[in-house]
Design a protein around this motif. Structure first.
Motif, PDB file in Angstrom:
ATOM      1  N   GLY A  88      56.581  17.219  10.722  1.00  0.00           N
ATOM      2  CA  GLY A  88      56.060  16.248   9.792  1.00  0.00           C
ATOM      3  C   GLY A  88      54.557  16.077   9.927  1.00  0.00           C
ATOM      4  O   GLY A  88      53.887  16.819  10.635  1.00  0.00           O
ATOM      5  N   PRO A  89      53.994  15.088   9.251  1.00  0.00           N
ATOM      6  CA  PRO A  89      52.544  14.897   9.242  1.00  0.00           C
ATOM      7  C   PRO A  89      51.967  14.671  10.636  1.00  0.00           C
ATOM      8  O   PRO A  89      52.539  13.953  11.455  1.00  0.00           O
ATOM      9  CB  PRO A  89      52.368  13.640   8.377  1.00  0.00           C
ATOM     10  N   GLN A  90      50.826  15.292  10.894  1.00  0.00           N
ATOM     11  CA  GLN A  90      50.096  15.081  12.148  1.00  0.00           C
ATOM     12  C   GLN A  90      48.939  14.132  11.873  1.00  0.00           C
ATOM     13  O   GLN A  90      48.121  14.375  10.995  1.00  0.00           O
ATOM     14  CB  GLN A  90      49.561  16.407  12.682  1.00  0.00           C
ATOM     15  N   ILE A  91      48.903  13.041  12.628  1.00  0.00           N
ATOM     16  CA  ILE A  91      47.831  12.068  12.450  1.00  0.00           C
ATOM     17  C   ILE A  91      46.734  12.328  13.473  1.00  0.00           C
ATOM     18  O   ILE A  91      46.998  12.388  14.677  1.00  0.00           O
ATOM     19  CB  ILE A  91      48.353  10.628  12.605  1.00  0.00           C
ATOM     20  N   ILE A  92      45.506  12.485  12.977  1.00  0.00           N
ATOM     21  CA  ILE A  92      44.363  12.547  13.880  1.00  0.00           C
ATOM     22  C   ILE A  92      43.506  11.318  13.600  1.00  0.00           C
ATOM     23  O   ILE A  92      43.365  10.899  12.450  1.00  0.00           O
ATOM     24  CB  ILE A  92      43.548  13.844  13.709  1.00  0.00           C
ATOM     25  N   ALA A  93      42.984  10.707  14.628  1.00  0.00           N
ATOM     26  CA  ALA A  93      42.219   9.470  14.455  1.00  0.00           C
ATOM     27  C   ALA A  93      41.062   9.440  15.434  1.00  0.00           C
ATOM     28  O   ALA A  93      41.188   9.902  16.578  1.00  0.00           O
ATOM     29  CB  ALA A  93      43.123   8.258  14.666  1.00  0.00           C
ATOM     30  N   CYS A  94      39.942   8.889  14.988  1.00  0.00           N
ATOM     31  CA  CYS A  94      38.785   8.783  15.882  1.00  0.00           C
ATOM     32  C   CYS A  94      39.066   7.743  16.961  1.00  0.00           C
ATOM     33  O   CYS A  94      39.923   6.865  16.788  1.00  0.00           O
ATOM     34  CB  CYS A  94      37.535   8.409  15.093  1.00  0.00           C
ATOM     35  N   PRO A  95      38.374   7.811  18.108  1.00  0.00           N
ATOM     36  CA  PRO A  95      38.630   6.865  19.197  1.00  0.00           C
ATOM     37  C   PRO A  95      38.102   5.470  18.913  1.00  0.00           C
ATOM     38  O   PRO A  95      38.396   4.540  19.677  1.00  0.00           O
ATOM     39  CB  PRO A  95      37.910   7.505  20.394  1.00  0.00           C
ATOM     40  N   ILE A 103      42.397   9.536  10.097  1.00  0.00           N
ATOM     41  CA  ILE A 103      41.940   8.148   9.994  1.00  0.00           C
ATOM     42  C   ILE A 103      40.649   8.050  10.800  1.00  0.00           C
ATOM     43  O   ILE A 103      40.670   8.079  12.033  1.00  0.00           O
ATOM     44  CB  ILE A 103      42.974   7.154  10.550  1.00  0.00           C
ATOM     45  N   MET A 104      39.523   7.964  10.118  1.00  0.00           N
ATOM     46  CA  MET A 104      38.223   7.934  10.756  1.00  0.00           C
ATOM     47  C   MET A 104      37.530   6.603  10.499  1.00  0.00           C
ATOM     48  O   MET A 104      37.562   6.092   9.372  1.00  0.00           O
ATOM     49  CB  MET A 104      37.359   9.097  10.245  1.00  0.00           C
ATOM     50  N   GLY A 105      36.912   6.065  11.535  1.00  0.00           N
ATOM     51  CA  GLY A 105      36.369   4.718  11.434  1.00  0.00           C
ATOM     52  C   GLY A 105      35.096   4.575  10.652  1.00  0.00           C
ATOM     53  O   GLY A 105      34.761   3.484  10.181  1.00  0.00           O
ATOM     54  N   CYS A 106      34.336   5.668  10.507  1.00  0.00           N
ATOM     55  CA  CYS A 106      33.038   5.561   9.831  1.00  0.00           C
ATOM     56  C   CYS A 106      32.629   6.907   9.253  1.00  0.00           C
ATOM     57  O   CYS A 106      33.321   7.907   9.405  1.00  0.00           O
ATOM     58  CB  CYS A 106      31.969   5.050  10.805  1.00  0.00           C
ATOM     59  N   GLU A 107      31.442   6.918   8.626  1.00  0.00           N
ATOM     60  CA  GLU A 107      30.952   8.138   7.972  1.00  0.00           C
ATOM     61  C   GLU A 107      30.523   9.209   8.968  1.00  0.00           C
ATOM     62  O   GLU A 107      30.387  10.384   8.620  1.00  0.00           O
ATOM     63  CB  GLU A 107      29.772   7.809   7.035  1.00  0.00           C
ATOM     64  N   VAL A 108      30.297   8.841  10.254  1.00  0.00           N
ATOM     65  CA  VAL A 108      29.883   9.819  11.257  1.00  0.00           C
ATOM     66  C   VAL A 108      31.025  10.779  11.576  1.00  0.00           C
ATOM     67  O   VAL A 108      30.861  11.995  11.639  1.00  0.00           O
ATOM     68  CB  VAL A 108      29.399   9.118  12.551  1.00  0.00           C
ATOM     69  N   ASN A 109      32.235  10.203  11.790  1.00  0.00           N
ATOM     70  CA  ASN A 109      33.389  11.024  12.149  1.00  0.00           C
ATOM     71  C   ASN A 109      34.109  11.629  10.953  1.00  0.00           C
ATOM     72  O   ASN A 109      34.908  12.552  11.106  1.00  0.00           O
ATOM     73  CB  ASN A 109      34.385  10.200  12.975  1.00  0.00           C
ATOM     74  N   GLY A 110      33.915  11.084   9.800  1.00  0.00           N
ATOM     75  CA  GLY A 110      34.655  11.616   8.664  1.00  0.00           C
ATOM     76  C   GLY A 110      33.875  11.402   7.382  1.00  0.00           C
ATOM     77  O   GLY A 110      33.103  10.466   7.275  1.00  0.00           O
ATOM     78  N   PRO A 111      34.042  12.299   6.423  1.00  0.00           N
ATOM     79  CA  PRO A 111      34.994  13.411   6.463  1.00  0.00           C
ATOM     80  C   PRO A 111      34.517  14.668   7.190  1.00  0.00           C
ATOM     81  O   PRO A 111      35.279  15.621   7.335  1.00  0.00           O
ATOM     82  CB  PRO A 111      35.224  13.712   4.985  1.00  0.00           C
ATOM     83  N   GLY A 112      33.278  14.684   7.640  1.00  0.00           N
ATOM     84  CA  GLY A 112      32.745  15.900   8.263  1.00  0.00           C
ATOM     85  C   GLY A 112      33.567  16.425   9.423  1.00  0.00           C
ATOM     86  O   GLY A 112      33.949  17.598   9.455  1.00  0.00           O
TER      87      GLY A 112
END
Length: 359
Positions: free
Chosen positions: A263-270, A307-316
């Motif tokens: 199923g879906p794999q969730i990646i998230a910034c710390p 799921i990224m907390g800000c523009e630094v970690n995502g979407p890049g």
């Protein structure tokens, strides 16, 4: 990675070894003779994606219960046998799809012969289940060159090989092997040695690892090393507590190495001081929703959700995610494969992600 070449052994409808997918196992924590409780727990594990279940057989009641339990479950069942070979005969008679024998406490050749005879008749495999904590040390003299005893990993391999030779002399080759210790490096070394000496499929595991956090880490380190080297055909994360955690940890290990899709794999910034959305809450709620609505098992295609907390970690930094959110001020930027496709209010993030996951 290149998987070790092995024979193929069938446990019920599940093929183990060869080029078949690495299967996930668990073990019921109930008393097997409590048929209702055991069947209920196994069905919960089936819903989690468990593919093979093992039950403890301590007495005749446990062995007899297997027949009734099998009527209520869909996945193959392996009976775990220690000390009394007659329990193996009863378990096979009750319909067990595989038998685990411990060389440390069932080693008399006449007893092994009896089990093999019945296993052949029913066409079921035997797992040679070596455990560091139950090695029959009296069978192994000290090294000739000194007074130190043989290394535990060497003893484990020696025990397994001797048992396999007995089975092979009886013209029995439906064999699986496990070499489990609570020490990660001992376990890894034992499997590495054994991989050079036979072509039977391996059941991987680190035994007695503890609760899900520490146990999950130890299981991931030990089995992860071996799986990355192409060693291992079916796995169990042996954890203290709810067996559903065992299934999740095993699946996460395989998924992390690209060896399974669950199923879906969730990646998230710390998260850090830059985060403008509640990443922790969103991830927790998303994981819960995915579990409840059973997306995890219905979606078999590879799917990465970020799921990224800000523009630094995502979407890049999450450009390879199929769908993701990068936090803004009480809102999120929605992106697919690194390309921004819109924005969403923080309160709607979960529903929007679920809609896209299910698309």
């Amino acid at each position: 990675m290149k998987r070790r070449k092995t024979r193929v052994v069938k446990i019920g409808k599940v093929a183990v070894g060869g080029n078949f997918p690495i299967s996930v196992q668990s073990m019921a924590k109930t008393k097997t003779s409590d048929m209702r409780a055991t069947a209920k727990q196994i069905k919960e594990l089936e819903d989690m994606g468990c593919e093979i279940i093992r039950v403890a057989v301590k007495d005749e009641k446990d062995a007899g219960a297997i027949k009734e339990i099998k009527r209520s479950i869909r996945i193959p069942l392996e009976a775990d046998i220690h000390f009394n070979y007659r329990l193996a005969l009863l378990a096979i008679g009750s319909g067990s799809d595989a038998i685990r024998l411990n060389p440390g406490n069932i080693y008399r050749k006449n007893e092994i012969r009896e089990v093999v005879k019945v296993a052949k008749e029913k066409n079921i495999p035997i797992r040679v289940g070596v455990n560091a904590g139950s090695l029959n040390l009296r069978r192994y003299p000290k090294l000739e060159a000194g007074s130190e005893k043989l290394d535990t990993s060497v003893l484990m391999v020696k025990s397994a090989l001797e048992y396999i030779k007995v089975l092979e002399k009886l013209k029995f080759h439906a064999i699986m092997v496990s070499l489990k210790a609570s020490d990660v490096l001992t376990t890894v070394e034992a499997y590495r040695q054994m991989a050079r000496l036979c072509d039977y499929p391996f059941h991987l595991g680190i035994t007695a690892t503890g609760l899900s956090f520490e146990g999950g880490i130890r299981s991931a380190v030990g089995m992860g090393i071996l799986l990355a080297e192409g060693i291992g055909d079916t796995i169990r994360a042996s954890l203290t507590g709810d067996p559903k955690e065992e299934v999740k940890v095993a699946q996460w290990i395989l998924s992390s190495l690209g060896l399974g899709q669950f199923g879906p794999q969730i990646i998230a910034c710390p998260t850090c001081g830059r985060a403008q959305i509640d990443v922790v809450k969103i991830v927790q709620e998303l994981e819960e929703k995915l579990q409840i609505t059973d997306y995890r098992l219905r979606i078999t295609r590879p799917l990465k959700v970020a799921i990224m907390g800000c523009e630094v970690n995502g979407p890049g930094e999450a450009a390879d995610a199929d769908i993701g959110i990068a936090g803004g001020k009480h809102c999120g930027v929605l992106f697919k494969k690194g390309k921004i496709i819109g924005s969403v209010k923080e309160k709607d993030i979960i529903s929007v992600l679920l809609k896209n996951i299910n698309a």
